[in-house]
Write a protein that holds these residues in place. Sequence first.
Motif, PDB file in Angstrom:
ATOM      1  N   GLU A 144      44.078   1.113  -1.635  1.00 13.60           N
ATOM      2  CA  GLU A 144      42.774   1.507  -1.101  1.00 13.60           C
ATOM      3  C   GLU A 144      41.935   2.205  -2.175  1.00 13.60           C
ATOM      4  N   ASN A 145      42.526   3.186  -2.844  1.00 15.23           N
ATOM      5  CA  ASN A 145      41.831   3.928  -3.886  1.00 15.23           C
ATOM      6  C   ASN A 145      42.237   3.327  -5.226  1.00 15.23           C
ATOM      7  N   VAL A 146      41.326   2.600  -5.856  1.00 13.75           N
ATOM      8  CA  VAL A 146      41.683   1.872  -7.075  1.00 13.75           C
ATOM      9  C   VAL A 146      41.647   2.729  -8.335  1.00 13.75           C
ATOM     10  N   VAL A 151      43.564   1.932 -11.809  1.00 14.27           N
ATOM     11  CA  VAL A 151      42.871   1.669 -13.078  1.00 14.27           C
ATOM     12  C   VAL A 151      43.388   2.618 -14.159  1.00 14.27           C
ATOM     13  N   HIS A 152      43.626   3.870 -13.797  1.00 13.93           N
ATOM     14  CA  HIS A 152      44.212   4.833 -14.741  1.00 13.93           C
ATOM     15  C   HIS A 152      45.596   4.346 -15.183  1.00 13.93           C
ATOM     16  N   ILE A 204      40.176  -6.270 -10.456  1.00 14.77           N
ATOM     17  CA  ILE A 204      40.477  -5.221  -9.478  1.00 14.77           C
ATOM     18  C   ILE A 204      40.039  -5.653  -8.082  1.00 14.77           C
ATOM     19  N   ALA A 205      38.839  -6.215  -7.970  1.00 10.79           N
ATOM     20  CA  ALA A 205      38.305  -6.582  -6.656  1.00 10.79           C
ATOM     21  C   ALA A 205      39.062  -7.753  -6.029  1.00 10.79           C
ATOM     22  N   ARG A 206      39.349  -8.771  -6.826  1.00 10.21           N
ATOM     23  CA  ARG A 206      39.961  -9.982  -6.262  1.00 10.21           C
ATOM     24  C   ARG A 206      41.484  -9.938  -6.248  1.00 10.21           C
ATOM     25  N   ASP A 207      42.066  -9.651  -7.386  1.00 15.63           N
ATOM     26  CA  ASP A 207      43.520  -9.758  -7.508  1.00 15.63           C
ATOM     27  C   ASP A 207      44.259  -8.531  -7.007  1.00 15.63           C
ATOM     28  N   VAL A 208      43.647  -7.390  -7.096  1.00 17.81           N
ATOM     29  CA  VAL A 208      44.343  -6.160  -6.720  1.00 17.81           C
ATOM     30  C   VAL A 208      43.979  -5.726  -5.310  1.00 17.81           C
TER      31      VAL A 208
END
Length: 183
Positions: free
Chosen positions: A39-41, A45-46, A28-32
């Motif tokens: 902005e709001n992950v 993730v859901h 999530i931090a690197r690729d997304v």
Amino acid sequence: WRGGMPGYQDVPNEHFHSRVASYLETYIARDVRATNDIENVEPFVHFVGIMAALTAQEINQDQLGREIDIAGATAKKWLALLTQSYQWRSIPAYHGNAIKRIAKKHKGYFTDTGLACYLQFISTPTALLSHPLRGALFETYMANTIQALLGALSFEPQLYHWRSNGGAEVDLVISFDNKLYPI
């Protein structure tokens, strides 16, 4: 339950989920987040968790956004992101007519069943035995394994899935040298 990611086979069961959680956080931090304008992950993730639940199923991209209360364009964008980052793969429907293949629904597979189990809160191999996704996760694992084996050939065959209007299905159809091999 563990999937096929390198380095996961030797991790003790009690540490497995923390290892997968660390992978997901890094993904999530690197690729997304770093490469996309998300902005709001949390909604993403859901979405990833929903896609893990939909592994080994035909995907209606137009309906996907409505089902999880996000814009259809966002769902398509996020699914493309999962595909580009090797978290999801789609297999087209087989039809003798190549034009009709385009219109049929693709079947999707999460690329690692260990991550899919983590996202579905399946905490142990024993819990997987009675889980409703057990069959879909087994199919996903086998489809991923078959695709990896086929990738070692000098000429990679085409993979399809087939479903009749009545519901009968063939999970994988391998097309190689003008012959079809149903699995």
